[in-house]
Design an enzyme around this catalytic site. Structure first.
Site, PDB file in Angstrom:
ATOM      1  N   CYS A 117       0.831  -1.200   0.000  1.00 18.89           N
ATOM      2  CA  CYS A 117       0.000   0.000   0.000  1.00 18.89           C
ATOM      3  C   CYS A 117       0.875   1.263   0.000  1.00 18.89           C
ATOM      4  O   CYS A 117       1.828   1.368  -0.780  1.00 18.89           O
ATOM      5  CB  CYS A 117      -0.948  -0.058   1.197  1.00 18.89           C
ATOM      6  SG  CYS A 117      -2.328   1.097   1.150  1.00 18.89           S
ATOM      7  N   THR A 118       0.593   2.205   0.885  1.00 20.39           N
ATOM      8  CA  THR A 118       1.315   3.474   0.903  1.00 20.39           C
ATOM      9  C   THR A 118       2.701   3.367   1.528  1.00 20.39           C
ATOM     10  O   THR A 118       3.413   4.371   1.626  1.00 20.39           O
ATOM     11  CB  THR A 118       0.501   4.542   1.655  1.00 20.39           C
ATOM     12  OG1 THR A 118       0.071   3.996   2.916  1.00 20.39           O
ATOM     13  CG2 THR A 118      -0.721   4.955   0.845  1.00 20.39           C
TER      14      THR A 118
END
Length: 325
Positions: A111-112
């Site tokens: 993800c981030t």
């Protein structure tokens, strides 16, 4: 006799996403319990080694401080979460990420967490992905990174980045397959009651879920018309006549409200409808091509390659709805 454990370090921080950590840890745990020849030894580490809150409010206790991680590593994984911006600004964390990446066979983010890798300079000149909602921010903040918002995960050399949250599961299953072969990865997926496995190049978000219907009435009516008449003639002149406007005006409206041309929009809708039929029916490709408005199976194949980067037959093998006992 099992080989020496594969050392895996998961990097956490305040307001990390719990699933980003759990998906990786649980897949590797299942692989161990199913008899991985070289088992995984997974450790969660943070800068200070203290318990930290996940964004869900649950608290995790790490195994170690990052400065206590020594020796060679098999895999380094940085989690994402709403705390990723603060993590990417933490110079102590970035120094450890750079140091440990040099000692790791492969470096990854979920993800981030890609923003932390980018801030550490580990994605410069590389292709990478992240959660679709953060792709624009990542590309703007780190122009040296070639951000692709579409795939579930991307491998560029020894660096891996994955999309949002549960794509970490797909990425870790890919690790298991790389390390131990497809049989163990398949059994791990079955144990987790998930796909084996969604290919990395599968799109993160279907266009049918990517946003609300267009607010412009004519464009909204035309998108509904397209969905209901996929097998018919949906050329730009036909759609313009349906809307009672010129082809030029139609093109301007699609660009303004959908960000694409009428022709590209129709081709994408047809490809995604074909994908749903491939995974949800046993119709032959010729029938699917006809029902979706493709002139031939070869035209369907080309549209599929353009949109999903995989042929229809391969897509069906992965996505067919199979019930496991």
């Amino acid at each position: 006799m099992p080989g020496a454990p594969r050392q895996v370090v998961l990097i956490g921080y305040a307001d990390a996403e719990l699933l980003d950590i759990a998906c990786v840890a649980d897949v590797l745990d299942v692989a161990n319990r199913l008899g991985a020849g070289r088992p995984y030894r997974v450790r969660l580490a943070t800068v200070d080694g203290q318990p930290f809150p996940c964004q869900s409010g649950l608290t995790l206790t790490p195994h170690a401080r990052l400065d206590q991680i020594r020796g060679e590593l098999d895999t380094l994984v940085v989690a994402g979460g709403i705390g990723h911006r603060a993590a990417a600004a933490d110079q102590r964390l970035l120094e450890h990420v750079r140091r440990l990446s040099q000692r790791s066979r492969r470096t990854a983010s979920v993800c981030t967490g890609s923003g932390v890798l980018a801030a550490a300079g580990l994605l410069s000149g590389r292709r990478a992905t992240t959660h679709w909602a953060h792709a624009t921010e990542l590309a703007a903040r780190y122009p040296a990174v070639s951000v692709d918002p579409v795939p579930l995960f991307v491998r560029h050399g020894d660096t891996y980045t994955s999309a949002g949250v549960t794509s970490g599961l797909d990425l870790t299953l890919a690790f298991v397959e790389e390390d131990h072969g497809p049989t163990l990865a398949r059994e791990a997926a079955r144990a987790l009651v998930t796909y084996l496995q969604r290919p990395g190049n599968q799109a993160q978000v279907s266009m049918f879920l990517s946003g609300p219907p267009p607010e412009h009435r004519q464009v909204r009516d035309l998108t509904a018309y397209v969905a209901e008449h996929l097998a018919g003639d949906l050329g730009t002149p036909v759609l313009a006549r349906q809307a009672g406007i010129s082809a030029r005006q139609l093109t301007r409206l699609f660009d303004a409200h959908l960000g694409t041309t009428p022709g590209k929009y129709v081709r994408t809708v047809r490809a995604e409808h074909a994908a749903r039929m491939l995974s949800g029916t046993d119709l032959p490709l010729t029938a699917i091509a006809r029902r979706c408005g493709f002139g031939s199976t070869e035209t369907l194949r080309q549209a599929f390659l353009d949109h999903f980067d995989t042929p229809p037959s391969a897509y069906r093998r992965v996505h067919v709805r199979t019930a496991y006992a």
